[in-house]
Every structure is written in structure tokens, then in C-alpha cells.
Design a protein around this motif. Structure first.
Motif, short mmCIF file in Angstrom:
data_model
loop_
_atom_site.label_atom_id
_atom_site.label_comp_id
_atom_site.label_asym_id
_atom_site.label_seq_id
_atom_site.Cartn_x
_atom_site.Cartn_y
_atom_site.Cartn_z
N TRP A 178 -3.68 26.83 -14.18
CA TRP A 178 -3.50 25.42 -13.86
C TRP A 178 -3.25 25.27 -12.37
O TRP A 178 -2.52 26.07 -11.77
CB TRP A 178 -2.31 24.83 -14.62
CG TRP A 178 -2.62 24.57 -16.06
CD1 TRP A 178 -2.55 25.46 -17.09
CD2 TRP A 178 -3.08 23.34 -16.61
NE1 TRP A 178 -2.93 24.84 -18.26
CE2 TRP A 178 -3.26 23.54 -18.00
CE3 TRP A 178 -3.34 22.07 -16.07
CZ2 TRP A 178 -3.69 22.53 -18.85
CZ3 TRP A 178 -3.78 21.07 -16.92
CH2 TRP A 178 -3.95 21.30 -18.30
N GLU A 179 -3.84 24.23 -11.77
CA GLU A 179 -3.56 23.86 -10.39
C GLU A 179 -2.90 22.49 -10.42
O GLU A 179 -3.38 21.58 -11.09
CB GLU A 179 -4.83 23.80 -9.55
CG GLU A 179 -5.40 25.16 -9.26
CD GLU A 179 -6.63 25.10 -8.35
OE1 GLU A 179 -7.05 26.19 -7.93
OE2 GLU A 179 -7.17 24.00 -8.09
N MET A 180 -1.79 22.37 -9.69
CA MET A 180 -1.03 21.12 -9.65
C MET A 180 -0.80 20.71 -8.21
O MET A 180 -0.50 21.55 -7.37
CB MET A 180 0.30 21.29 -10.37
CG MET A 180 0.13 21.50 -11.86
SD MET A 180 1.47 22.47 -12.58
CE MET A 180 0.97 24.10 -12.13
N GLN A 183 12.17 7.21 -15.20
CA GLN A 183 11.14 7.03 -16.21
C GLN A 183 9.93 7.82 -15.75
O GLN A 183 9.48 7.67 -14.60
CB GLN A 183 10.75 5.57 -16.42
CG GLN A 183 9.71 5.46 -17.54
CD GLN A 183 9.37 4.05 -17.90
OE1 GLN A 183 8.66 3.37 -17.17
NE2 GLN A 183 9.88 3.61 -19.03
N ALA A 184 9.42 8.66 -16.63
CA ALA A 184 8.23 9.45 -16.35
C ALA A 184 7.15 9.04 -17.34
O ALA A 184 7.44 8.84 -18.53
CB ALA A 184 8.53 10.93 -16.48
N VAL A 185 5.93 8.91 -16.85
CA VAL A 185 4.79 8.56 -17.70
C VAL A 185 3.74 9.64 -17.50
O VAL A 185 3.32 9.91 -16.38
CB VAL A 185 4.22 7.17 -17.34
CG1 VAL A 185 3.01 6.86 -18.20
CG2 VAL A 185 5.29 6.09 -17.51
N MET A 186 3.33 10.27 -18.62
CA MET A 186 2.33 11.33 -18.58
C MET A 186 1.08 10.86 -19.31
O MET A 186 1.16 10.35 -20.42
CB MET A 186 2.86 12.61 -19.23
CG MET A 186 1.88 13.77 -19.16
SD MET A 186 2.48 15.24 -20.02
CE MET A 186 3.64 15.85 -18.82
N ALA A 241 -6.65 18.24 -18.08
CA ALA A 241 -5.95 17.62 -16.96
C ALA A 241 -4.84 16.72 -17.48
O ALA A 241 -4.88 16.27 -18.62
CB ALA A 241 -6.93 16.80 -16.12
N TYR A 242 -3.86 16.49 -16.61
CA TYR A 242 -2.84 15.48 -16.90
C TYR A 242 -2.30 14.93 -15.58
O TYR A 242 -2.46 15.53 -14.53
CB TYR A 242 -1.71 16.02 -17.78
CG TYR A 242 -0.88 17.13 -17.18
CD1 TYR A 242 0.26 16.86 -16.43
CD2 TYR A 242 -1.21 18.46 -17.40
CE1 TYR A 242 1.04 17.88 -15.90
CE2 TYR A 242 -0.45 19.49 -16.87
CZ TYR A 242 0.68 19.19 -16.12
OH TYR A 242 1.43 20.19 -15.59
N ARG A 248 -4.74 20.10 -13.18
CA ARG A 248 -6.01 20.34 -13.86
C ARG A 248 -6.10 21.80 -14.27
O ARG A 248 -5.61 22.69 -13.58
CB ARG A 248 -7.19 19.93 -13.00
CG ARG A 248 -7.42 20.78 -11.79
CD ARG A 248 -8.59 20.28 -10.93
NE ARG A 248 -8.79 21.15 -9.79
CZ ARG A 248 -9.65 22.16 -9.77
NH1 ARG A 248 -10.40 22.43 -10.83
NH2 ARG A 248 -9.78 22.92 -8.70
N TRP A 249 -6.73 22.02 -15.41
CA TRP A 249 -6.97 23.36 -15.92
C TRP A 249 -8.18 23.90 -15.18
O TRP A 249 -9.23 23.26 -15.14
CB TRP A 249 -7.21 23.31 -17.42
CG TRP A 249 -7.30 24.66 -18.06
CD1 TRP A 249 -6.25 25.46 -18.41
CD2 TRP A 249 -8.48 25.34 -18.47
NE1 TRP A 249 -6.72 26.61 -19.00
CE2 TRP A 249 -8.08 26.56 -19.06
CE3 TRP A 249 -9.83 25.04 -18.41
CZ2 TRP A 249 -9.00 27.48 -19.57
CZ3 TRP A 249 -10.75 25.96 -18.91
CH2 TRP A 249 -10.32 27.16 -19.48
#
Length: 173
Positions: free
Chosen positions: A35-37, A104-107, A114-115, A140-141
Motif C-alpha cells: 500500500w502507498e499512502m 470525526q473521521a470519514v473513510m 484504494a481508500y 492505494r493498493w
């Protein structure tokens, strides 16, 4: 909540977010592999994004989620997670020293390709001079881990470390 040079914060970012205790939902797992973030302070930020690359397998991803849950259990009075229109929403109230962080976190995304995670926090009293912060993680994967990588390997700021090894060494102290 964002503490840039902290390995624990990096692990939480790598896992997506440190979730808290006892949820009605299971925290989703990421697809094994590389994964690359990119993490940033959000839109309009003057800071440079930080790149993190991590090789995970199912056991490493679970360990990172469990670590985040353990930190949340110790630090957070509130950790609510729910699905809202295909988005994972996490509301939390946590203590960082004398400061209360309300976040607050939104995923969004499927966690297999990807996320995106956007977390907005307010601090009372201000934390290190900041009354609030926004953190954005775009992940992203990439594919299978590289031949010279093993699960838990993370490259951040040009430095390679293995979170599995670090957690094992921490448990031996």
C-alpha cells in the motif's frame, strides 16, 4: 489527531485510523500486499504531504487495527463507528495529556484497491498551539509486496522499519 513523527501515529495512519473499543461494526480489513499512502493536513495546507509505503498481510493489518483499538480504549471516552451511505464514519472524544480531542473521521473506498480518510479534530485547550487539525490520507493498493519486503515493512521519510518487529521488541521489554 496527528503527531507527524510518532511511529504510533504512523501505524494508525497505515492501518487507516486507530479505532476504539467495542464496535457494533467490524473495522474493515485492507487487502494484503503493498500500500502507498499520502498524508496531508487537508485542503489549503502549507505543509508537505508525507508518503508512507507499507507491506501488509492479514495478520499485520489485524495487529495494527488491534493496536489502534487498544490506544483508543486507553485514551478515548467515546469511539462510535457506523456506516452512513457507503461511508465509514468514526466519532471520537479522546484525551491527549490535558487536551480533549473531539474528532470525526470519514473513510470511503473499498480497501482492496484504494481508500480515502479525512479526519477533522478540535482541541480544547489547544494542542501544541493548535485549536484544530484536519488530516487526509489517500491510500492505494500497488500490488504484491516487493521481493525484498516482508509483512510489516514500512518506509516513511526514506527510513525503513518493520512494525511487527517493533511491536515484538516492545512486548519483550
Amino acid at each position: 489527531m496527528k503527531i507527524r513523527s510518532s511511529v504510533a501515529a504512523a501505524c494508525m495512519v497505515a492501518a487507516g485510523l486507530g479505532a476504539g473499543p467495542a464496535f457494533a461494526l467490524d473495522y474493515p480489513a485492507r487487502k494484503p500486499g503493498l500500500w502507498e499512502m499520502q498524508t496531508s493536513d487537508g485542503p489549503g495546507s502549507k505543509g508537505s504531504p508525507q508518503a508512507i509505503q507499507q507491506c501488509i498481510d492479514a495478520a499485520t493489518d489485524k495487529m495494527l487495527r488491534d493496536m489502534g483499538q487498544g490506544m483508543g480504549k486507553d485514551m478515548c471516552a467515546k469511539q462510535d463507528m457506523r456506516m452512513e451511505g457507503g461511508k465509514l464514519v468514526i466519532d471520537s472524544v479522546c484525551k491527549i495529556g490535558q487536551t480533549t480531542a473531539t474528532s470525526q473521521a470519514v473513510m470511503t473506498g473499498d480497501l482492496s484497491t484504494a481508500y480515502r480518510l479525512e479526519s477533522k479534530s478540535t482541541y480544547s485547550p489547544p494542542l501544541m498551539g493548535r485549536a484544530g487539525a484536519t488530516t487526509v490520507v489517500e491510500a492505494r493498493w500497488v500490488g504484491p509486496c516487493k521481493p525484498d519486503q516482508k509483512p510489516g515493512d514500512m518506509v516513511m521519510n526514506g527510513m525503513k522499519m518493520n512494525v511487527n518487529d517493533m511491536m515484538g521488541a516492545r512486548g519483550k521489554k
